[in-house]
Design a protein around this motif. Structure first.
Motif, mmCIF file in Angstrom:
data_model
loop_
_atom_site.group_PDB
_atom_site.id
_atom_site.type_symbol
_atom_site.label_atom_id
_atom_site.label_comp_id
_atom_site.label_asym_id
_atom_site.label_seq_id
_atom_site.Cartn_x
_atom_site.Cartn_y
_atom_site.Cartn_z
ATOM 1 N N SER A 237 29.236 31.988 43.603
ATOM 2 C CA SER A 237 29.390 31.855 41.905
ATOM 3 C C SER A 237 28.727 33.538 41.563
ATOM 4 O O SER A 237 27.856 33.331 40.754
ATOM 5 C CB SER A 237 30.067 30.887 41.603
ATOM 6 N N GLU B 161 30.891 26.157 41.495
ATOM 7 C CA GLU B 161 30.880 27.473 41.063
ATOM 8 C C GLU B 161 29.030 27.173 41.390
ATOM 9 O O GLU B 161 28.339 28.156 40.726
ATOM 10 C CB GLU B 161 30.295 27.090 38.974
ATOM 11 N N TRP C 7 38.142 33.513 43.002
ATOM 12 C CA TRP C 7 38.552 32.231 42.218
ATOM 13 C C TRP C 7 39.330 31.434 43.714
ATOM 14 O O TRP C 7 39.849 29.621 43.488
ATOM 15 C CB TRP C 7 39.983 32.824 41.457
ATOM 16 N N PRO D 281 37.148 31.463 32.881
ATOM 17 C CA PRO D 281 37.357 31.541 34.033
ATOM 18 C C PRO D 281 37.844 30.072 35.024
ATOM 19 O O PRO D 281 37.985 29.307 36.056
ATOM 20 C CB PRO D 281 36.366 32.321 35.119
ATOM 21 N N ASN E 38 40.720 28.323 37.098
ATOM 22 C CA ASN E 38 40.426 27.775 37.706
ATOM 23 C C ASN E 38 40.583 26.107 38.650
ATOM 24 O O ASN E 38 41.264 25.429 39.199
ATOM 25 C CB ASN E 38 39.062 28.570 39.283
#
Length: 270
Positions: free
Chosen positions: A199, A195, A119, A59, A63
């Motif tokens: 997150s 993040e 995202w 992920p 991103n």
């Protein structure tokens, strides 16, 4: 030894020495906060090859790719338009200067309110922070082109599209890649920052959770992974730059002092 091999040897010599020093110095460390490098690498293998790869690393890379590539497309496109069109540049310049002065990290609370914690928030923050180095370097690169080149292109009735693709972009290419390299490091920093706040997955989320749970070795593995990610992305960008700007590097090597000295020696022999 060829020039390429010498360059490669010099490039990897310092990292190898630093890793060896880290390994030796930390080998007998009993501190909770500075675990031995051997423990970090063992845990790194257990976590990222491939237990947490799909849940956290993938992920983050996705991103980063979405945000950075969006900034590349918009930055180069808008930069070329601003560089070629004085009235557009003068019109857009005030909001551009205002927005680029805003730290992207400071906009995280606003981004969470507007985009949530998915995202899109992370990619949006990366896009915003990475845009300005690309945009401004593209504008400078386009404006640095000799006006006589554009006048000659018009005299030959070269279309605007051909002029942009075959004259403007190649001529501004070296300056554009300066912006691409600068924005890549910004993108990795913003990836981690986005993040850490609001997150539920990602490398930054993993590092924060490991720190909160006093899993210091796991925290170190996350930081090592971020460093490797940034380094590998930089190598990939350098490879693209050498491919796209091969003519530029060939001309620079030809005009280097070593090349001129070699040419003089060959002329003297003849």
């Amino acid at each position: 030894m060829s020039r390429a091999l010498r360059t490669l040897a010099w490039e990897f010599s310092v990292p190898v020495v630093l890793i060896a020093v880290w390994w030796v110095v930390s080998a007998r460390s009993g501190s909770l906060y500075y675990p031995p490098l051997s423990h970090i690498l063992t845990r790194f293998q257990e976590l990222w090859l491939f237990e947490r790869f799909t849940s956290d690393a993938l992920p983050s890379v996705t991103n980063l790719a979405v945000g950075y590539l969006s900034a590349v497309v918009v930055g180069i496109g808008l930069g070329v338009a601003m560089g070629l069109t004085p009235w557009l540049r003068e019109t857009v310049n005030p909001p551009v200067q205002f927005l680029r002065a805003l730290p992207a990290v400071a906009l995280l609370p606003l981004a969470i309110q507007l985009l949530g914690i998915g995202w899109s928030m992370k990619a949006g923050v990366i896009f915003f922070g990475s845009l300005w180095p690309i945009l401004l370097n593209t504008v400078d690169g386009v404006r640095s082109i000799d006006p006589l080149v554009n006048d000659m292109a018009r005299s030959y009735r070269i279309t605007r599209r051909q002029r942009v693709l075959r004259i403007v972009l190649p001529a501004a290419g070296p300056q554009i890649f300066v912006g691409l390299r600068a924005s890549l490091s910004v993108a990795v920093i913003l990836l981690l920052a986005s993040e850490l706040v609001g997150s539920t997955a990602g490398i930054g989320f993993f590092v924060l959770q490991a720190q909160r749970q006093f899993n210091i070795t796991d925290m170190w593995t996350g930081m090592v992974l971020l460093g490797l990610l940034g380094y590998l992305l930089n190598l990939a960008l350098q490879a693209v730059e050498r491919r796209v700007l091969s003519w530029h590097f060939a001309r620079r090597r030809k005009n280097s002092p070593e090349s001129r000295s070699q040419n003089k020696k060959e002329s003297a022999v003849d």
